[in-house]
Write an enzyme that holds these catalytic residues in place. Structure first.
Site, mmCIF file in Angstrom:
data_model
loop_
_atom_site.group_PDB
_atom_site.id
_atom_site.type_symbol
_atom_site.label_atom_id
_atom_site.label_comp_id
_atom_site.label_asym_id
_atom_site.label_seq_id
_atom_site.Cartn_x
_atom_site.Cartn_y
_atom_site.Cartn_z
ATOM 1 N N SER A 106 2.214 -6.695 -11.078
ATOM 2 C CA SER A 106 2.469 -5.414 -10.447
ATOM 3 C C SER A 106 2.497 -4.278 -11.462
ATOM 4 O O SER A 106 3.202 -4.354 -12.480
ATOM 5 C CB SER A 106 3.820 -5.524 -9.736
ATOM 6 O OG SER A 106 4.366 -4.265 -9.514
ATOM 7 N N GLY A 107 1.751 -3.219 -11.171
ATOM 8 C CA GLY A 107 1.779 -2.033 -12.037
ATOM 9 C C GLY A 107 3.154 -1.396 -11.994
ATOM 10 O O GLY A 107 3.693 -0.975 -13.025
ATOM 11 N N LEU A 108 3.719 -1.372 -10.795
ATOM 12 C CA LEU A 108 5.073 -0.828 -10.656
ATOM 13 C C LEU A 108 6.054 -1.657 -11.483
ATOM 14 O O LEU A 108 6.887 -1.114 -12.220
ATOM 15 C CB LEU A 108 5.473 -0.866 -9.171
ATOM 16 C CG LEU A 108 6.926 -0.526 -8.859
ATOM 17 C CD1 LEU A 108 7.221 0.922 -9.136
ATOM 18 C CD2 LEU A 108 7.249 -0.862 -7.402
ATOM 19 N N ASP A 140 5.752 4.593 -12.432
ATOM 20 C CA ASP A 140 4.485 3.990 -12.008
ATOM 21 C C ASP A 140 3.433 5.091 -11.926
ATOM 22 O O ASP A 140 2.843 5.327 -10.885
ATOM 23 C CB ASP A 140 4.711 3.299 -10.651
ATOM 24 C CG ASP A 140 3.518 2.464 -10.216
ATOM 25 O OD1 ASP A 140 2.657 2.168 -11.071
ATOM 26 O OD2 ASP A 140 3.440 2.117 -9.017
ATOM 27 N N ASP A 171 -2.911 -5.786 -11.205
ATOM 28 C CA ASP A 171 -2.924 -4.458 -10.594
ATOM 29 C C ASP A 171 -3.354 -3.465 -11.677
ATOM 30 O O ASP A 171 -2.573 -3.099 -12.547
ATOM 31 C CB ASP A 171 -1.500 -4.161 -10.102
ATOM 32 C CG ASP A 171 -1.354 -2.767 -9.535
ATOM 33 O OD1 ASP A 171 -2.375 -2.058 -9.411
ATOM 34 O OD2 ASP A 171 -0.208 -2.393 -9.214
ATOM 35 N N ASP A 228 -4.182 -0.442 -11.223
ATOM 36 C CA ASP A 228 -4.017 0.922 -10.703
ATOM 37 C C ASP A 228 -5.383 1.486 -10.309
ATOM 38 O O ASP A 228 -6.147 0.828 -9.642
ATOM 39 C CB ASP A 228 -3.305 1.813 -11.731
ATOM 40 C CG ASP A 228 -1.892 1.321 -12.011
ATOM 41 O OD1 ASP A 228 -1.348 0.608 -11.154
ATOM 42 O OD2 ASP A 228 -1.348 1.625 -13.084
ATOM 43 N N GLU A 244 -7.612 0.643 -7.265
ATOM 44 C CA GLU A 244 -7.367 1.396 -6.035
ATOM 45 C C GLU A 244 -8.106 2.731 -6.026
ATOM 46 O O GLU A 244 -8.375 3.312 -7.094
ATOM 47 C CB GLU A 244 -5.862 1.597 -5.818
ATOM 48 C CG GLU A 244 -5.196 2.475 -6.841
ATOM 49 C CD GLU A 244 -3.666 2.359 -6.796
ATOM 50 O OE1 GLU A 244 -3.155 1.235 -6.987
ATOM 51 O OE2 GLU A 244 -3.002 3.384 -6.593
ATOM 52 N N LYS A 288 -2.160 7.777 -11.540
ATOM 53 C CA LYS A 288 -1.904 7.349 -10.166
ATOM 54 C C LYS A 288 -0.507 7.759 -9.691
ATOM 55 O O LYS A 288 0.378 8.046 -10.501
ATOM 56 C CB LYS A 288 -2.046 5.841 -10.044
ATOM 57 C CG LYS A 288 -0.984 5.074 -10.788
ATOM 58 C CD LYS A 288 -0.758 3.730 -10.154
ATOM 59 C CE LYS A 288 -0.149 3.887 -8.789
ATOM 60 N NZ LYS A 288 -0.008 2.617 -8.098
ATOM 61 N N ASN A 314 2.504 6.130 -7.118
ATOM 62 C CA ASN A 314 2.851 4.939 -6.338
ATOM 63 C C ASN A 314 2.680 5.225 -4.856
ATOM 64 O O ASN A 314 2.992 6.326 -4.382
ATOM 65 C CB ASN A 314 4.299 4.521 -6.649
ATOM 66 C CG ASN A 314 4.680 3.249 -5.916
ATOM 67 O OD1 ASN A 314 5.065 3.296 -4.750
ATOM 68 N ND2 ASN A 314 4.525 2.114 -6.583
ATOM 69 N N SER A 315 2.201 4.236 -4.132
ATOM 70 C CA SER A 315 1.853 4.433 -2.719
ATOM 71 C C SER A 315 3.037 4.855 -1.861
ATOM 72 O O SER A 315 2.855 5.400 -0.780
ATOM 73 C CB SER A 315 1.287 3.137 -2.142
ATOM 74 O OG SER A 315 0.259 2.663 -2.959
ATOM 75 N N ARG A 353 -8.907 -1.842 -3.672
ATOM 76 C CA ARG A 353 -7.732 -1.511 -2.842
ATOM 77 C C ARG A 353 -7.955 -0.158 -2.184
ATOM 78 O O ARG A 353 -8.236 0.830 -2.874
ATOM 79 C CB ARG A 353 -6.503 -1.493 -3.732
ATOM 80 C CG ARG A 353 -5.284 -0.819 -3.133
ATOM 81 C CD ARG A 353 -4.080 -1.185 -3.959
ATOM 82 N NE ARG A 353 -2.966 -0.302 -3.801
ATOM 83 C CZ ARG A 353 -1.803 -0.471 -4.411
ATOM 84 N NH1 ARG A 353 -1.646 -1.495 -5.253
ATOM 85 N NH2 ARG A 353 -0.821 0.377 -4.230
ATOM 86 N N HIS A 358 -3.816 -1.288 2.209
ATOM 87 C CA HIS A 358 -2.385 -1.034 2.014
ATOM 88 C C HIS A 358 -1.868 -0.146 3.138
ATOM 89 O O HIS A 358 -2.607 0.676 3.697
ATOM 90 C CB HIS A 358 -2.164 -0.355 0.657
ATOM 91 C CG HIS A 358 -0.797 -0.613 0.089
ATOM 92 N ND1 HIS A 358 0.104 -1.492 0.631
ATOM 93 C CD2 HIS A 358 -0.182 -0.106 -1.014
ATOM 94 C CE1 HIS A 358 1.199 -1.511 -0.091
ATOM 95 N NE2 HIS A 358 1.058 -0.671 -1.102
#
Ligand code: SPV
Ligand code: MG
Length: 705
Positions: free
Chosen positions: A42-44, A54, A81, A83, A110, A116, A118-119, A152, A183
């Site tokens: 996970s990037g986060l 992130d 990930d 990103d 993504e 980036k 975070n979503s 993504r 996502h």
């Protein structure tokens, strides 16, 4: 390549597959150990554990360094990930090339812009222009064909329509993506299900149910989702666990009552695979090329053998410390107070004024427990079967006590006077299957210069035949090894050995009554069970034919740490040891980890009425607890039983069993075992597992878990 294929297999599988989020090597290893067939890096998570946001604050090369460490430690593939790919198509090329070299498995990119967002943040959800993003995918695939590529799509996260998401994913698949990840930040899976209803299935689909985490797996599976990713749950679990512990510890300032809530250090060492290093050390720490004489050891850690002159010198050193034994406790306190950093300035007059210390204290600060003026260059290594091996410095006298005087004390206890031993004849035959130790023969001055020899056990016919030609007065080893030797002899058809020792001496693991009976019956000699350790030397031993353990008062003082946290000189609890002999490294009021029932009489003489060691006294089955002694008596004594182990589980138990060497009727044994289980554990779900071996080679017996 291998991990690429494995990841491809997971995406192609007909069933829904879960990938577990990881943020470092240890979380990846834990996920793998729990049975996840792959991890999501996970990037986060990577950012968060470094205290960063992130938002691409960690550079792409910093990410790759962490991926390399993580990927090296696991056998399952990692989907990384990446990103947005860290910039444009060119940055993507650099990153996937590096990822391909690492061989992690896959990359996920993504369709947003660098840096980036975070979503789950409200702001910054700006989608890349489709053509530009397709260029990033194409560049990735052209550069690194051995990286499984996941595109993504953040269209739904950015508030775009379902058809936008479908269109984009179609383009991404045509640009080289092996799978797409759709996502959603809704708390219900509706968007995902709508997407799946529209998607033509040209490449598999992954989802990340972070917000709709209640979703039933069957719902995703029926919708046609291939892979679901638990992206950050491990990270969030770790945060809560650390917060709780830090809060408690800040308030209480003691770990009492908290220990059981954190991982044992042995688990930490297991995660780092310390066992592999131990094996490698045995193989490589001293290598002798074929056909060469063993090379002279230069400053080696533990001596494997001594010459006769050495032994005589060591014995002299031992004789010189004998006067210290007059008032051993006071002597030791003076010595520790004057020369051992941990105790310097404490000014304790009595042992009971010193704090209790444990293995951790030594592991982290062995120098604090070592005299400022060490007098020898001997080192003892603990086996490390219950944690990290510990290396301690001992002077010549202590070395003699541990390796030589030990047998004098045991022979005295067993009533074998020194004049029963003859110079140059075998006094002690030591049997071991630990690899990498030299075979050696040493004289034992206090046993009339009888000899001590080591037999390497390898279950082959050779070890059995060597044994038949080496009659000794004392046969010595771990119970497991002596039983292995018995099995090797029985396998050669030797139902009764050609010689019997006067004594079978076992040490190094718990001795169960059934094993004691097997050893006595086969070798035709009484068994003495000795409790000895690196830290304690010879602590206690049973007399032949007796079950309680006499404590060697000249060597040690014992106390028990009872379950209510008190330290007493009698009662049931963990043994707390004071070694009266060691001077270079001192062990004063040291928690051994072994449990026993201790008695101390008015004159100070001590004995252990029961010794459980690391085995539990009782084992829980559902709401009941059974005495482990009862289990041993019932199962261990069944005709034909070689060994067994009971693993208590939440919903019942696992019974691992092994017929005795050469036993012709395993089926009859299985039936009598079943009858015993029906009687003792009638209300339990018990799974039987037939084993060819239960204690792993080099390991310690653990019958109850
Ligand atoms: C991550 O784990 O870094 C992800 C997944 O990108 S999520 O945070 O759920 O968007
Ligand atoms: Mg991410």
């Amino acid at each position: 390549m291998e991990k690429l294929r494995a990841l491809q297999g997971l995406f192609d599988s007909a069933d829904l597959v879960f990938l577990m989020g990881a943020h470092d090597a240890v979380s990846a290893k834990i996920a793998q150990d729990a049975g996840f067939p792959g991890v999501w890096v996970s990037g986060l998570g990577l950012s968060a554990i470094n205290g960063l946001r992130d938002s691409n604050e960690l550079s792409w090369t910093q990410v790759m360094e962490r991926i390399e460490m993580l990927s090296d430690r696991i056998a399952v593939p990692a989907l990384v990930d990446m990103d947005t790919g860290y910039g444009d198509f060119n940055n993507v090329r650099l990153a996937v090339r590096r990822l391909q070299r690492i061989g992690a498995g896959g990359a996920c990119i993504e369709d947003k812009l660098f840096p980036k967002a975070n979503s789950f943040l409200a702001a910054g959800q700006v989608l890349a222009e489709p053509g530009e993003f397709c260029g990033r995918l194409k560049a990735a695939k052209d550069t690194a064909a051995d990286v499984f590529l996941v595109a993504r799509c953040e269209a739904l996260v950015a508030g775009q329509s379902l058809s936008e998401a479908i269109d984009r994913c179609g383009l991404y698949a045509e640009s080289g993506a092996d799978a797409v990840l759709i996502h959603s930040k809704k708390t219900v899976p509706d968007e995902i299900l709508a997407f799946m209803a529209e998607w033509d299935g040209r490449v598999p689909v992954a989802v990340v149910p972070t917000k709709y985490s209640d979703v039933e797996p069957a719902v995703l599976e029926q919708a046609g989702v291939s892979v679901a990713i638990w992206a950050n749950q491990s990270l969030r679990a770790a945060i809560i666990a650390m917060q709780r512990l830090c809060g408690d510890l800040a308030e209480r300032k003691t770990m009492r009552g908290l220990e059981s809530g954190i991982a044992d250090l042995s688990r930490v060492f297991e995660l780092a695979n310390n066992a592999e290093l131990d094996r490698a050390k045995a193989q490589y720490s001293r290598y002798v090329p074929p056909g060469r004489e063993p090379l002279a050891a230069n400053g080696s850690l533990s001596r494997a053998a001594e010459s006769v002159e050495d032994v005589i010198r060591l014995r002299r050193a031992w004789s010189a410390v004998q006067p210290l034994a007059e008032d051993a406790e006071a002597n030791l306190l003076d010595h520790a107070g004057a020369t051992v950093p941990f105790y310097q300035g404490v000014g304790a007059q009595k042992l009971s004024e010193l704090p209790i210390v444990d293995r951790r204290a030594y592991e982290y600060g062995i120098a604090d427990f070592t005299s400022r003026a060490p007098t020898g260059e001997n080192h003892l290594n603990s086996s490390g079967t219950t944690g990290n091996p510990l290396t301690i410095a001992v002077d010549d006298a202590s070395w003699y006590a541990v390796n030589y005087h030990f047998f004098t004390q045991i022979s005295e206890l067993a009533g074998l006077p020194p004049d029963g031993f003859a110079a140059g004849e075998l006094a002690v035959l030591f049997v071991s299957n630990k690899p990498g130790r030299d075979t050696f023969v040493r004289p034992l001055p206090a046993l009339n210069y009888g000899l001590y020899a080591r037999l390497q056990l390898d279950l082959s016919a050779k070890a059995a035949h060597t044994f038949t030609r080496l009659p000794a007065q004392i046969l010595y080893g771990k119970a497991t090894y002596l039983l292995d030797l018995r099995a090797a002899l029985l396998a050669q058809g030797i139902t009764s050995p050609p010689w019997s020792p006067r004594l079978v001496l076992v040490s190094g693991e718990p001795l169960h009554t059934d094993d004691r009976a097997r050893l006595t019956d086969y070798y035709g000699a009484p068994v003495v069970d000795a409790l000895a350790s690196t830290e304690g030397g010879l602590i206690a031993a049973t007399r032949p034919g007796e079950n309680d353990y006499q404590v060697f008062a000249a060597n040690v003082r014992l106390e028990v740490l009872t379950d209510d946290g008190a330290v007493r000189d009698a009662g049931v609890g963990e043994l707390v040891l004071t070694n009266l002999i060691y001077r270079d490294t001192v062990f004063l009021r040291y928690r051994t980890g072994d449990r026993a029932e201790l008695e101390t009489d008015a004159g100070g003489a001590q004995r252990l009425v029961r010794l459980w060691g690391r085995e539990p006294r009782t084992l829980r089955f559902g709401t009941r607890r059974l005495d482990t002694r009862e289990l041993t008596e019932r199962f261990g004594s069944l005709p034909g039983m070689g060994d067994f182990q009971i693993v208590s589980r939440l919903d019942g138990a696992l019974l691992r069993w092994m017929p005795d060497a050469g036993w012709p009727e395993p089926e009859a044994l299985r039936r009598s075992l079943r009858a015993a289980v029906d009687e003792l554990l009638a209300d339990q779900e018990v799974e039987f597992e037939l084993c060819s071996r239960i204690t792993p080679p080099g390991g310690k017996k653990r019958r109850f878990r």
